[in-house]
Design an enzyme around this catalytic site. Structure first.
Site, mmCIF file in Angstrom:
data_model
loop_
_atom_site.group_PDB
_atom_site.id
_atom_site.type_symbol
_atom_site.label_atom_id
_atom_site.label_comp_id
_atom_site.label_asym_id
_atom_site.label_seq_id
_atom_site.Cartn_x
_atom_site.Cartn_y
_atom_site.Cartn_z
ATOM 1 N N HIS A 179 0.842 -1.204 0.000
ATOM 2 C CA HIS A 179 0.000 0.000 0.000
ATOM 3 C C HIS A 179 0.869 1.243 0.000
ATOM 4 C CE1 HIS A 179 0.638 -1.442 4.113
ATOM 5 N NE2 HIS A 179 0.683 -0.172 4.488
ATOM 6 N N HIS B 271 0.905 5.107 1.108
ATOM 7 C CA HIS B 271 0.252 6.144 1.920
ATOM 8 C C HIS B 271 0.350 7.450 1.140
ATOM 9 C CE1 HIS B 271 0.386 3.950 5.908
ATOM 10 N NE2 HIS B 271 1.356 3.305 5.282
HETATM 11 P P1 AMP Z 1 1.630 0.293 7.376
HETATM 12 O O1 AMP Z 1 1.907 0.485 8.831
HETATM 13 O O2 AMP Z 1 2.497 1.061 6.459
HETATM 14 O O3 AMP Z 1 1.560 -1.185 7.042
HETATM 15 O O4 AMP Z 1 0.193 0.909 7.152
HETATM 16 C C1 AMP Z 1 -0.994 0.231 7.393
HETATM 17 C C2 AMP Z 1 -2.044 1.282 7.496
HETATM 18 O O5 AMP Z 1 -3.308 0.663 7.399
HETATM 19 C C3 AMP Z 1 -2.036 2.049 8.827
HETATM 20 O O6 AMP Z 1 -1.830 3.427 8.579
HETATM 21 C C4 AMP Z 1 -3.409 1.750 9.412
HETATM 22 O O7 AMP Z 1 -3.948 2.860 10.083
HETATM 23 C C5 AMP Z 1 -4.202 1.395 8.177
HETATM 24 N N1 AMP Z 1 -5.361 0.536 8.424
HETATM 25 C C6 AMP Z 1 -5.398 -0.609 9.143
HETATM 26 N N2 AMP Z 1 -6.640 -1.104 9.120
HETATM 27 C C7 AMP Z 1 -7.399 -0.278 8.368
HETATM 28 C C8 AMP Z 1 -8.772 -0.248 7.983
HETATM 29 N N3 AMP Z 1 -9.620 -1.196 8.371
HETATM 30 N N4 AMP Z 1 -9.203 0.779 7.217
HETATM 31 C C9 AMP Z 1 -8.343 1.748 6.823
HETATM 32 N N5 AMP Z 1 -7.041 1.779 7.146
HETATM 33 C C10 AMP Z 1 -6.569 0.784 7.924
#
Ligand code: AMP
Length: 184
Positions: free
Chosen positions: A170, A172
């Site tokens: 993903h 950001h």
């Molecule tokens: P990372 O730490 O780079 O793997 O980012 C994962 C991101 O996913 C974090 O910023 C979380 O806040 C986000 N996240 C986790 N669960 C959800 C969800 N159900 N809906 C939207 N964002 C999410």
């Protein structure tokens, strides 16, 4: 204020309580949180350094579950099994608002088919067009949010030391305020 691990536990409980891999992640994150609490560290409650430890602990726990290769929370979002605020979608990718935004605008851009793209470091030669598509989509959704007028940041966290917590690639897209550097 709630710590990052507590927030993560809340999200996991609300959304994926039935999956074995995620249940194990939940246990791991909870154990990490208890450890931090025993040390008198309460994540965001105690300032930046504690929050960093908290997020690193969550990342280590997530990495353990990731090796099992099961579905992630993002697969559930793609299948519409859990809610998300989707701001863009095409046949290849989806963009939605991060549940724990770090800025006024915080979007995540993901491929709909994870394949081997659990993380950037797993990308192969034949993933190049998808990687380009995700980056171009980041540009499009940033413009859709008006961020192209002010500037924004695109971040990919990879692996434990990159603080990755969801093993489905993903991007950001973060903006809407003055960001600082280095990111920490
Ligand atoms: P990372 O730490 O780079 O793997 O980012 C994962 C991101 O996913 C974090 O910023 C979380 O806040 C986000 N996240 C986790 N669960 C959800 C969800 N159900 N809906 C939207 N964002 C999410």
């Amino acid at each position: 204020m709630m710590s990052a691990a507590a927030r993560r536990i809340g999200v996991l409980q609300r959304t994926l309580g039935s999956s074995g891999a995620v249940r194990r992640e939940l246990v791991d994150v909870r154990q990490q949180q208890q450890l931090l609490q025993r040390r008198g560290v309460h994540g965001a409650d105690c300032g930046g350094e504690a929050k960093k430890h908290d997020e690193a602990a969550a990342a280590r726990a997530a990495a353990k579950s990731a090796s099992e290769g099961g579905p992630t929370i993002f697969d559930k979002i793609i299948k519409r099994e859990i809610p998300a605020t989707v701001v863009f979608e095409d046949e290849l990718c989806m963009a939605f608002r991060d549940v724990n935004p770090q800025a006024p605008t915080h979007l995540l851009v993901i491929p709909k088919e994870r394949g081997n793209l659990s993380q950037l470091s797993k990308a192969q030669e034949d993933d190049k067009s998808m990687l380009g598509h995700l980056l171009y989509t980041a540009n499009r959704v940033a413009a859709q949010e008006g961020l192209d007028k002010t500037g924004y940041r695109v971040v990919i966290n990879d692996g434990v030391e990159g603080c990755q917590s969801v093993y489905h690639l993903h991007l950001h897209v973060i903006g809407g305020r003055q960001l600082t550097w280095p990111p920490g």
